[in-house]
Motif scaffolding. Structure first.
Motif, PDB file in Angstrom:
ATOM      1  N   ALA A 137       0.834  -1.210   0.000  1.00 12.45           N
ATOM      2  CA  ALA A 137       0.000   0.000   0.000  1.00 12.45           C
ATOM      3  C   ALA A 137       0.869   1.261   0.000  1.00 12.45           C
ATOM      4  O   ALA A 137       0.633   2.187  -0.786  1.00 12.45           O
ATOM      5  CB  ALA A 137      -0.930  -0.013   1.215  1.00 12.45           C
ATOM      6  N   GLY A 138       1.877   1.275   0.887  1.00 15.73           N
ATOM      7  CA  GLY A 138       2.765   2.442   0.957  1.00 15.73           C
ATOM      8  C   GLY A 138       3.511   2.663  -0.346  1.00 15.73           C
ATOM      9  O   GLY A 138       3.656   3.796  -0.815  1.00 15.73           O
ATOM     10  N   ALA A 139       3.968   1.566  -0.963  1.00 15.24           N
ATOM     11  CA  ALA A 139       4.722   1.667  -2.221  1.00 15.24           C
ATOM     12  C   ALA A 139       3.816   2.124  -3.356  1.00 15.24           C
ATOM     13  O   ALA A 139       4.213   2.945  -4.189  1.00 15.24           O
ATOM     14  CB  ALA A 139       5.370   0.326  -2.550  1.00 15.24           C
ATOM     15  N   LYS A 140       2.587   1.620  -3.384  1.00 11.87           N
ATOM     16  CA  LYS A 140       1.650   2.027  -4.448  1.00 11.87           C
ATOM     17  C   LYS A 140       1.398   3.533  -4.384  1.00 11.87           C
ATOM     18  O   LYS A 140       1.332   4.201  -5.416  1.00 11.87           O
ATOM     19  CB  LYS A 140       0.325   1.268  -4.299  1.00 11.87           C
ATOM     20  N   ASN A 141       1.265   4.063  -3.164  1.00 17.86           N
ATOM     21  CA  ASN A 141       0.968   5.494  -3.026  1.00 17.86           C
ATOM     22  C   ASN A 141       2.226   6.308  -2.709  1.00 17.86           C
ATOM     23  O   ASN A 141       2.203   7.221  -1.896  1.00 17.86           O
ATOM     24  CB  ASN A 141      -0.099   5.713  -1.950  1.00 17.86           C
ATOM     25  N   PHE A 142       3.340   5.962  -3.392  1.00 20.41           N
ATOM     26  CA  PHE A 142       4.613   6.665  -3.151  1.00 20.41           C
ATOM     27  C   PHE A 142       4.527   8.152  -3.472  1.00 20.41           C
ATOM     28  O   PHE A 142       5.351   8.941  -3.026  1.00 20.41           O
ATOM     29  CB  PHE A 142       5.755   6.016  -3.959  1.00 20.41           C
ATOM     30  N   ASP A 169      11.355  14.127  -1.196  1.00 20.76           N
ATOM     31  CA  ASP A 169      10.911  14.487  -2.546  1.00 20.76           C
ATOM     32  C   ASP A 169      10.438  13.242  -3.276  1.00 20.76           C
ATOM     33  O   ASP A 169      10.619  12.114  -2.801  1.00 20.76           O
ATOM     34  CB  ASP A 169      12.006  15.243  -3.317  1.00 20.76           C
ATOM     35  N   ILE A 170       9.826  13.431  -4.418  1.00 21.53           N
ATOM     36  CA  ILE A 170       9.214  12.339  -5.164  1.00 21.53           C
ATOM     37  C   ILE A 170      10.223  11.265  -5.571  1.00 21.53           C
ATOM     38  O   ILE A 170       9.923  10.073  -5.542  1.00 21.53           O
ATOM     39  CB  ILE A 170       8.424  12.872  -6.390  1.00 21.53           C
ATOM     40  N   GLU A 171      11.445  11.685  -5.902  1.00 23.41           N
ATOM     41  CA  GLU A 171      12.473  10.708  -6.306  1.00 23.41           C
ATOM     42  C   GLU A 171      12.833   9.789  -5.134  1.00 23.41           C
ATOM     43  O   GLU A 171      13.014   8.588  -5.323  1.00 23.41           O
ATOM     44  CB  GLU A 171      13.741  11.414  -6.819  1.00 23.41           C
ATOM     45  N   GLU A 172      12.930  10.376  -3.930  1.00 27.57           N
ATOM     46  CA  GLU A 172      13.241   9.561  -2.747  1.00 27.57           C
ATOM     47  C   GLU A 172      12.103   8.583  -2.446  1.00 27.57           C
ATOM     48  O   GLU A 172      12.341   7.404  -2.158  1.00 27.57           O
ATOM     49  CB  GLU A 172      13.491  10.476  -1.536  1.00 27.57           C
ATOM     50  N   ARG A 173      10.869   9.067  -2.540  1.00 32.37           N
ATOM     51  CA  ARG A 173       9.726   8.192  -2.258  1.00 32.37           C
ATOM     52  C   ARG A 173       9.626   7.076  -3.298  1.00 32.37           C
ATOM     53  O   ARG A 173       9.299   5.934  -2.961  1.00 32.37           O
ATOM     54  CB  ARG A 173       8.429   9.009  -2.190  1.00 32.37           C
TER      55      ARG A 173
END
Length: 197
Positions: A137-142, A169-173
């Protein structure tokens, strides 16, 4: 669209607690609120930090001998809710679903249990259900959520926190999401190998 996201609430559900204290200290110093259950919650509180019980959010106790703890719409809604989606935001408000910005998981040690020569019954109890679901779930909504999928990644997040505070930032997530699917893929492969032996 906000690319940098602030971490305000962290759900922590881990098997191995070693190496977690330094990460929790930094998160606490940054004002991040903790949400947890069972032994992890006890561990967080033993370090002197406040920690809300998952059960207080879901209004359900841990049931079926601990097999069902985090599997609830208020938990998964808080992880999967899209922050920029008006419909999602309205439903989160309607059902009092808290935003969860960071998920820290360390799965039951399935491979170690198999290697120890444990009984089939003990091995089956070490198939993690809630943890793997939280990771996915966490990975899907990175886009909105940071997922730390194993204790191997504690230091990676700590480094980011030390550099930038409780912001990613988005790249880290996306990097954490990639690692998360790597963890879940490896875990399921190990389980499949045991079943097919």
């Amino acid at each position: 669209m906000a690319i940098t996201k602030k971490i305000k609430t962290a759900l922590v559900s881990v098997y191995h607690k070693d190496g977690l204290d330094e990460l929790l200290k930094k998160l606490n110093d940054e004002g991040v609120k903790f949400l947890s259950t069972g032994g992890t919650q006890t561990f967080i509180e033993s370090l002197g930090y406040e920690c809300q019980k998952v059960e207080d959010v879901t209004t359900y106790p841990s049931i079926l001998g601990g097999r069902v703890k985090t599997l609830h719409p208020k938990v998964f809604g808080g992880i999967l809710g899209r922050r920029e989606n008006e419909g999602d935001r309205e439903q989160m408000a309607q059902y009092e679903i808290p935003e969860i910005d960071l998920v820290i998981v360390d799965l039951y040690p399935f491979e170690d249990t198999v290697a120890s020569g444990a009984s089939d019954a003990d091995i089956i109890e070490k198939i993690d259900i809630g943890g793997i679901s939280l990771i996915r779930a966490g990975a899907k909504n990175f886009n909105d959520v940071v997922i730390v999928p194993s204790k191997a990644e504690y230091g990676v997040l700590l480094e980011i926190l030390n550099k930038k505070g409780a912001e990613t930032d988005i790249e880290e997530r996306k990097m954490f999401a990639e690692r998360a699917f790597g963890v879940s893929s490896h875990y399921d492969t190990a389980i499949h190998a045991w079943f097919s032996k």
